[in-house]
Motif scaffolding. Structure first.
Motif, mmCIF file in Angstrom:
data_model
loop_
_atom_site.group_PDB
_atom_site.id
_atom_site.type_symbol
_atom_site.label_atom_id
_atom_site.label_comp_id
_atom_site.label_asym_id
_atom_site.label_seq_id
_atom_site.Cartn_x
_atom_site.Cartn_y
_atom_site.Cartn_z
ATOM 1 N N SER A 197 -2.959 3.298 7.551
ATOM 2 C CA SER A 197 -3.026 2.385 8.363
ATOM 3 C C SER A 197 -1.815 1.840 8.891
ATOM 4 O O SER A 197 -0.906 1.963 8.219
ATOM 5 C CB SER A 197 -4.098 1.170 8.210
ATOM 6 O OG SER A 197 -5.140 1.509 7.578
ATOM 7 N N TYR A 198 -1.679 1.494 10.224
ATOM 8 C CA TYR A 198 -0.696 0.870 10.718
ATOM 9 C C TYR A 198 -0.456 -0.490 9.806
ATOM 10 O O TYR A 198 -1.619 -1.045 9.324
ATOM 11 C CB TYR A 198 -0.618 0.329 12.095
ATOM 12 C CG TYR A 198 -0.604 1.444 13.265
ATOM 13 C CD1 TYR A 198 0.519 2.288 13.181
ATOM 14 C CD2 TYR A 198 -1.417 1.592 14.000
ATOM 15 C CE1 TYR A 198 0.920 3.391 13.959
ATOM 16 C CE2 TYR A 198 -1.258 2.734 15.067
ATOM 17 C CZ TYR A 198 -0.220 3.756 14.799
ATOM 18 O OH TYR A 198 -0.201 4.527 15.773
ATOM 19 N N ILE A 199 0.779 -1.115 9.693
ATOM 20 C CA ILE A 199 1.021 -2.362 8.854
ATOM 21 C C ILE A 199 0.195 -3.400 9.175
ATOM 22 O O ILE A 199 -0.632 -4.339 8.296
ATOM 23 C CB ILE A 199 2.433 -2.691 8.731
ATOM 24 C CG1 ILE A 199 3.195 -1.564 7.785
ATOM 25 C CG2 ILE A 199 2.514 -4.018 7.914
ATOM 26 C CD1 ILE A 199 4.897 -1.572 7.921
ATOM 27 N N CYS A 200 0.090 -3.518 10.602
ATOM 28 C CA CYS A 200 -0.854 -4.770 11.134
ATOM 29 C C CYS A 200 -2.256 -4.460 10.597
ATOM 30 O O CYS A 200 -3.135 -5.389 10.935
ATOM 31 C CB CYS A 200 -0.626 -4.880 12.441
ATOM 32 S SG CYS A 200 -0.935 -3.725 13.675
ATOM 33 N N ASP A 201 -2.506 -3.443 10.270
ATOM 34 C CA ASP A 201 -4.276 -2.921 10.055
ATOM 35 C C ASP A 201 -4.398 -2.988 8.556
ATOM 36 O O ASP A 201 -5.445 -2.441 8.053
ATOM 37 C CB ASP A 201 -4.530 -1.725 10.696
ATOM 38 C CG ASP A 201 -4.690 -1.758 12.205
ATOM 39 O OD1 ASP A 201 -4.850 -2.964 13.062
ATOM 40 O OD2 ASP A 201 -4.256 -0.887 13.051
ATOM 41 N N LEU A 202 -3.454 -3.067 7.802
ATOM 42 C CA LEU A 202 -3.793 -2.730 6.363
ATOM 43 C C LEU A 202 -4.614 -3.868 5.930
ATOM 44 O O LEU A 202 -4.706 -4.915 6.116
ATOM 45 C CB LEU A 202 -2.281 -3.132 5.319
ATOM 46 C CG LEU A 202 -1.400 -1.827 5.639
ATOM 47 C CD1 LEU A 202 -0.075 -2.260 4.754
ATOM 48 C CD2 LEU A 202 -1.901 -0.535 4.950
ATOM 49 N N SER A 203 -5.559 -3.357 4.796
ATOM 50 C CA SER A 203 -6.203 -4.164 4.043
ATOM 51 C C SER A 203 -5.614 -5.365 3.511
ATOM 52 O O SER A 203 -4.451 -5.098 2.775
ATOM 53 C CB SER A 203 -7.062 -3.694 2.900
ATOM 54 O OG SER A 203 -7.810 -2.371 3.338
ATOM 55 N N PRO A 204 -6.133 -6.565 3.534
ATOM 56 C CA PRO A 204 -5.213 -7.795 3.337
ATOM 57 C C PRO A 204 -5.127 -7.906 1.574
ATOM 58 O O PRO A 204 -4.364 -8.520 1.051
ATOM 59 C CB PRO A 204 -5.751 -8.888 3.880
ATOM 60 C CG PRO A 204 -7.322 -8.531 4.267
ATOM 61 C CD PRO A 204 -7.278 -7.110 4.209
ATOM 62 N N GLY A 205 -6.017 -7.415 1.052
ATOM 63 C CA GLY A 205 -6.342 -7.293 -0.379
ATOM 64 C C GLY A 205 -5.099 -6.930 -1.319
ATOM 65 O O GLY A 205 -4.956 -5.752 -1.025
ATOM 66 N N LEU A 206 -4.700 -7.707 -2.100
ATOM 67 C CA LEU A 206 -3.487 -7.352 -2.936
ATOM 68 C C LEU A 206 -4.039 -6.271 -4.157
ATOM 69 O O LEU A 206 -3.059 -5.464 -4.491
ATOM 70 C CB LEU A 206 -2.947 -8.490 -3.755
ATOM 71 C CG LEU A 206 -1.898 -9.307 -2.960
ATOM 72 C CD1 LEU A 206 -1.652 -10.388 -3.657
ATOM 73 C CD2 LEU A 206 -0.585 -8.509 -2.159
ATOM 74 N N GLN A 207 -4.996 -6.383 -4.285
ATOM 75 C CA GLN A 207 -5.718 -5.283 -5.439
ATOM 76 C C GLN A 207 -5.592 -3.958 -4.942
ATOM 77 O O GLN A 207 -5.382 -2.899 -5.378
ATOM 78 C CB GLN A 207 -7.048 -5.564 -5.730
ATOM 79 C CG GLN A 207 -7.170 -7.081 -6.545
ATOM 80 C CD GLN A 207 -8.396 -7.178 -7.325
ATOM 81 O OE1 GLN A 207 -9.546 -6.154 -7.319
ATOM 82 N NE2 GLN A 207 -8.598 -7.952 -8.205
ATOM 83 N N THR A 208 -5.853 -3.604 -3.502
ATOM 84 C CA THR A 208 -5.926 -2.457 -2.788
ATOM 85 C C THR A 208 -4.598 -1.829 -2.883
ATOM 86 O O THR A 208 -4.138 -0.667 -3.131
ATOM 87 C CB THR A 208 -6.246 -2.596 -1.571
ATOM 88 O OG1 THR A 208 -7.412 -3.399 -1.231
ATOM 89 C CG2 THR A 208 -6.633 -1.171 -0.845
ATOM 90 N N LEU A 209 -3.346 -2.701 -2.507
ATOM 91 C CA LEU A 209 -2.203 -2.442 -2.387
ATOM 92 C C LEU A 209 -1.596 -1.900 -4.061
ATOM 93 O O LEU A 209 -1.081 -0.839 -4.136
ATOM 94 C CB LEU A 209 -1.094 -3.554 -1.905
ATOM 95 C CG LEU A 209 -1.660 -3.893 -0.489
ATOM 96 C CD1 LEU A 209 -0.734 -5.167 -0.398
ATOM 97 C CD2 LEU A 209 -1.328 -2.883 0.271
ATOM 98 N N ARG A 210 -2.249 -2.683 -5.079
ATOM 99 C CA ARG A 210 -1.680 -2.616 -6.195
ATOM 100 C C ARG A 210 -2.211 -1.251 -6.967
ATOM 101 O O ARG A 210 -1.345 -0.646 -7.409
ATOM 102 C CB ARG A 210 -2.709 -3.657 -7.073
ATOM 103 C CG ARG A 210 -1.806 -3.609 -8.766
ATOM 104 C CD ARG A 210 -3.109 -3.737 -9.754
ATOM 105 N NE ARG A 210 -3.686 -4.922 -9.646
ATOM 106 C CZ ARG A 210 -4.931 -5.276 -10.390
ATOM 107 N NH1 ARG A 210 -5.325 -4.466 -11.132
ATOM 108 N NH2 ARG A 210 -5.358 -6.422 -10.177
ATOM 109 N N GLN A 211 -3.486 -0.660 -6.506
ATOM 110 C CA GLN A 211 -3.949 0.562 -6.921
ATOM 111 C C GLN A 211 -3.005 1.628 -6.695
ATOM 112 O O GLN A 211 -2.812 2.268 -7.660
ATOM 113 C CB GLN A 211 -5.224 0.956 -6.437
ATOM 114 C CG GLN A 211 -5.911 1.979 -7.212
ATOM 115 C CD GLN A 211 -7.375 2.240 -6.744
ATOM 116 O OE1 GLN A 211 -7.582 1.846 -5.471
ATOM 117 N NE2 GLN A 211 -8.139 3.037 -7.414
#
Lengths: 314, 314
Positions: free
Chosen positions: A155-169
């Motif tokens: 996604s575009y950065i402005c649309d990224l899921s806010p959850g840190l866990q998603t990013l962590r994976q």
């Protein structure tokens, strides 16, 4: 051997001066006699060939696509008594790869380790299993190919899921598990006379060029490139390569074409499929093997397929 | 305004040809009359000044060192009715910074948000609190300064702790929380006429140059630089800067001097302290403010202090 060639070249430069010929011939003979006594740097003296020797070789993400092709290509170049460890999430596909490698490369034992390197609670166990029972002295060459990776959210950065866990994976799979695996590799295979060590990161153009809606992938690839560069300067006897394989006919490419948030990127990648820039996994493996065989790349460097092959004319 | 200046320059080129002078003068007048009718791109037409206007400004890691200096320097340049949000782990030090900013900048309201951006379970809540009650229309300029960061484990890669959780903490603080905060910022402050938006990453030489025993820090900084670069191409009206502040007289520098695994790096950093390359936080803030004020940097670029200032002669 490199030093010996240099010495010969230096001598030949003066060879046209007849007056020196005899002395030089004697010097040449002497240099060859002496060469066995000279202490060459460890790496030059003792490092075995890149291929054809008993090797330990880990390939991550080996169940399909480029990972499977890497297993097949490398497998056929390893010497007898080699051990290839293939890892991926999908057990069934991994077994398929394993069977194909075994069929082509009877001298190579293949071990499969199923595990999700993107799952923190399982990755450490998977890494431990990769090295179970491995005795470093049994191998003349140890290789680690970091191929596993995920595009993450596109996604575009402005649309990224806010959850840190998603990013962590995404970061666990693409970066931190790769770091932990590298550390383990260096501990099991520390610097050792008579042993060559190679680490390859299957990188991407995304590691050096930002792409719209691929911020996660780009960031993790940049992090991994930098990690490999640091490893290269910390361990000058380890051969480290960030290899960018080009746009490939794989599921990952299809995912960008269908799912990337940026429509321009989707279209560009789709158009790319009908150009000579779109490569088969076999074509890119050939170039990687060429780089490894020639073994002249600067350790830690980011090298793209198109840095080696001549780009097609427009 | 930039376009107008260019137009003037083009006209002056031909001014020496006397025969054209009169026509050009008329054309100049005409261009000035027309300029009010020409539709300039939104950003140029409507963007307010960088400083001196009502601003919303978040600074992470603001409790000490460079973060505190950034709060003080920026605070004195913000206009009336500005809101500065300062975040850090240490509540006491953060309150100290807050008091100092309030004392110097009476037109600026300071809000503190205590929270650990390296702790996944707390970072999301901290990010939410930073924007609580914030109405984007109240500000002419919104700024986000990503200053918080950790060096992480400073060991050679072969000596890194094998646990993925240890690695994760560094990545959460240095990268994923920075990503989540950026996403939230872009949602609260989307593209809007009459509003300027700026995002600064306090980067490091480590983002572009590997350093022995700093693999974690280098990798996270490279990831963050790349994330910012992607943001710059995704949102052409957001001003994005990766600013590398130079070697600074801060606790972070002391930590490298005393704790880095590589003795050569420790010595080099210690020696650096007695050279003109060792900077005060005030000196580097001055250069950052210069870059922001001039506002001519290429969005997304990595700019070092020494790219702006003339390096001392050896």
């Amino acid at each position: 051997m490199r030093y010996k060639s240099q010495l010969r070249s230096v001598l030949i430069i003066y060879d046209h001066e007849l007056v020196l010929s005899l002395a030089l011939l004697r010097l040449c003979s002497l240099s060859y006699c002496l060469s066995s006594l000279i202490i060459w740097p460890d790496f030059i003296m003792s490092s075995p060939s890149v291929f054809g020797v008993a090797s330990f070789c880990i390939i991550t993400g080996a169940s399909r696509g480029l990972g499977r092709e890497l297993a097949l290509s490398l497998g056929s170049h390893l010497g007898d008594k080699s051990l290839m460890v293939l890892t991926a999430r999908s057990s069934a596909d991994l077994e398929d790869t394993s069977k194909q490698v075994s069929a082509c490369s009877p001298g190579v034992t293949v071990k499969t380790v199923t595990g999700d390197l993107g799952d923190e609670s399982k990755a450490e166990d998977a890494i431990t299993r990769m090295f179970e029972g491995v005795e470093c002295s049994q191998y003349q060459h140890a290789m680690l190919i970091h191929n596993a990776g995920s595009l993450g959210e596109m996604s575009y950065i402005c649309d990224l899921s806010p959850g840190l866990q998603t990013l962590r994976q995404c970061f666990t799979l693409n970066v931190t598990s790769c770091m932990a695996l590298s550390t383990k590799f260096l501990r099991v295979f520390p610097k050792r006379d008579g042993q060559r060590r190679t680490m390859v990161h299957i990188s991407s153009l995304c590691a050096i060029q930002p792409m719209k809606s691929l911020s996660l992938y780009c960031s993790t690839k940049a992090a991994r490139d930098m990690f490999m560069k640091t490893m290269a300067i910390e361990d000058s006897e380890l051969r480290v390569l960030n290899y960018s394989p080009g746009a490939l006919d794989t599921a990952m490419n299809d995912a960008i074409v269908t799912q990337a948030g940026d429509s321009e990127l989707r279209e560009k990648m789709a158009e790319n499929k009908s150009t000579p820039y779109f490569l088969t996994t076999a074509a890119t493996c050939k170039v990687l093997l060429k780089l490894l065989t020639e073994d002249t790349f600067e350790s830690g460097k980011h090298i793209d397929y198109w840095d080696v092959e001549v780009p097609p004319k427009n």
